[in-house]
Design an enzyme around this catalytic site. Structure first.
Site, PDB file in Angstrom:
ATOM      1  N   GLU A  39       0.828  -1.211   0.000  1.00 24.24           N
ATOM      2  CA  GLU A  39       0.000   0.000   0.000  1.00 24.24           C
ATOM      3  C   GLU A  39       0.862   1.260   0.000  1.00 24.24           C
ATOM      4  O   GLU A  39       0.548   2.215  -0.693  1.00 24.24           O
ATOM      5  CB  GLU A  39      -0.955   0.005   1.195  1.00 24.24           C
ATOM      6  CG  GLU A  39      -2.145  -0.913   1.032  1.00 24.24           C
ATOM      7  CD  GLU A  39      -2.963  -0.616  -0.221  1.00 24.24           C
ATOM      8  OE1 GLU A  39      -3.076   0.568  -0.592  1.00 24.24           O
ATOM      9  OE2 GLU A  39      -3.457  -1.569  -0.845  1.00 24.24           O
ATOM     10  N   TYR A 122      -5.809   6.376   5.473  1.00 23.32           N
ATOM     11  CA  TYR A 122      -5.853   5.535   4.275  1.00 23.32           C
ATOM     12  C   TYR A 122      -5.133   4.210   4.505  1.00 23.32           C
ATOM     13  O   TYR A 122      -5.692   3.128   4.261  1.00 23.32           O
ATOM     14  CB  TYR A 122      -5.218   6.269   3.066  1.00 23.32           C
ATOM     15  CG  TYR A 122      -5.027   5.320   1.916  1.00 23.32           C
ATOM     16  CD1 TYR A 122      -6.088   5.020   1.072  1.00 23.32           C
ATOM     17  CD2 TYR A 122      -3.817   4.645   1.730  1.00 23.32           C
ATOM     18  CE1 TYR A 122      -5.947   4.094   0.046  1.00 23.32           C
ATOM     19  CE2 TYR A 122      -3.665   3.720   0.716  1.00 23.32           C
ATOM     20  CZ  TYR A 122      -4.734   3.457  -0.130  1.00 23.32           C
ATOM     21  OH  TYR A 122      -4.587   2.529  -1.122  1.00 23.32           O
ATOM     22  N   ASP A 140      -8.798   6.522  -1.853  1.00 20.21           N
ATOM     23  CA  ASP A 140      -7.602   6.981  -2.565  1.00 20.21           C
ATOM     24  C   ASP A 140      -8.036   7.674  -3.853  1.00 20.21           C
ATOM     25  O   ASP A 140      -9.242   7.867  -4.086  1.00 20.21           O
ATOM     26  CB  ASP A 140      -6.631   5.811  -2.833  1.00 20.21           C
ATOM     27  CG  ASP A 140      -7.134   4.866  -3.925  1.00 20.21           C
ATOM     28  OD1 ASP A 140      -8.328   4.956  -4.289  1.00 20.21           O
ATOM     29  OD2 ASP A 140      -6.344   4.052  -4.416  1.00 20.21           O
TER      30      ASP A 140
END
Ligand code: SF4
Length: 363
Positions: A39, A122, A140
């Site tokens: 990520e 996030y 995102d």
């Protein structure tokens, strides 16, 4: 509209995702550590570019423990070229905290994850949903594009208000108990179908519920206020060589941008200075040496998120003084063949490539 969109996501988007999802290395063996690394890499680069970095990183640091016990220079070296080096430094610190304070096990709640350096909402939502199946919706760039088009959302998506509203929207659309698939399906749709310039609406599983598509102008979304012009700076840098043919490199201070990375010394040109004068002044300030500049090597043009830069690079020799780290953390004289063992920013890597190219030409 939300219940209708939610039904479409469940009935159309999730089956579409099951059938069309791309194979990615981090999708096969899903551990919190692998999700975390992937990520972070995907926050700064595309899947095809992140994949070799991911393989390299996992080979060098196969576990959280191996990352926590590595040196910062090693971690930066594995991150080299990805940009946003504070993420790599935070990743390293966070791994050490997990080893020391959580017994080597990744914390399982968003709140405890967000106490780790560099883990924001996030990243916590991505790790929480993908590794622990927590009901957390990811927001995102891809998800923002899909959501704004689905709902013909007109607020400026750079604003805090819009981010909050879109997060709420994503939270409400989330399929409880299947958050990982929901998040990945939304991101995959944004990355492969709901493309920024040419959305493939005719192939989209959500087209029947999409207000952007129905408006006939899906690319009007997301709405963004025009960006402010970012500054452009001119930098002078030196490839200082000694009699042994070694090159002088300096390590940037931890608190500075690109902290911990190595560079060819130099800095920003001041008003009224030539590039050569800039290099002479910068080397004096940074390393306490007087240099004579020589031949031109290369101009590197590079764009960072908040400025662009032309870095004019010249060869140089020390005319007096011995280097000492004044405005840098450390310095080294390095054989050209060993330059690549240190971590650098992309701009300095271009200089090394040009140096190697010239050497090859001469040999
Ligand atoms: Fe995006 Fe078009 Fe699908 Fe709407 S219909 S979500 S605009 S690809």
């Amino acid at each position: 509209m939300i219940p209708k969109a939610k039904r479409a996501i469940k009935a159309k988007l999730l089956p579409w995702f099951a059938e069309n999802k791309r194979s990615m290395p981090w999708r096969s063996k899903r551990t919190p550590y692998r999700v975390w690394i992937s990520e972070l890499m995907l926050q700064q680069t595309r899947v095809d570019q992140a994949t070799p970095y991911f393989h390299r990183f996992m080979k060098r640091f196969p576990s959280l423990k191996s990352l926590a016990t590595a040196s910062q220079a090693d971690v930066l070296k594995m991150w080299e070229g990805l940009g946003y080096y504070s993420r790599a430094r935070n990743l390293h610190k966070a791994a050490q905290i997990i080893m020391e304070q959580h017994g080597g096990r990744f914390p399982k709640t968003a709140e405890s994850m967000m106490k780790l350096p560099g883990v924001g909402s996030y990243t916590a939502a991505a790790i929480g949903s993908l590794a622990f199946n927590l009901d957390l919706a990811v927001l995102d760039g891809n998800v923002i594009r899909v959501l704004t088009r689905l709902f013909a959302y007109t607020n400026d998506t750079q604003s805090t208000k819009a981010k909050k509203e879109l997060q709420k929207l994503a939270d409400r659309l989330l399929i409880s108990g299947d958050a990982g698939n929901f998040n990945e399906a939304m991101m995959e749709l944004g990355a492969t179908v709901c493309l920024p310039r040419n959305p493939a609406c005719s192939e989209c599983p959500l087209s029947r519920t999409c207000l952007g598509f129905q408006s006939g102008r899906p690319t009007d979304y997301p709405v963004r206020a025009p960006r402010k012009k970012i500054p452009h700076i001119i930098v002078g840098a030196a490839v200082v060589t000694n009699r042994k043919g070694e090159v002088l490199i300096a390590q940037r201070r931890a608190e500075d941008m690109l902290g911990g990375l190595w560079e060819f010394p130099g800095g920003k040109q001041e008003a009224g200075e030539t590039i050569q004068q800039c290099i002479v002044r910068e080397l004096r300030e940074e390393l306490g040496v007087n240099v004579r500049t020589g031949e031109f090597l290369i101009t590197v043009k590079h764009a960072y998120s908040h400025f662009t830069m032309d870095m004019h690079t010249y060869f140089a020799k020390i005319s007096s003084g011995r280097p000492r780290p004044i405005h840098c953390q450390d310095y080294r004289w390095v054989d050209i063949s060993k330059l690549r063992t240190f971590p650098y920013s992309k701009a300095d890597l271009y200089i090394i490539t040009e140096l190697e190219r010239q050497l090859e030409k001469e040999s």
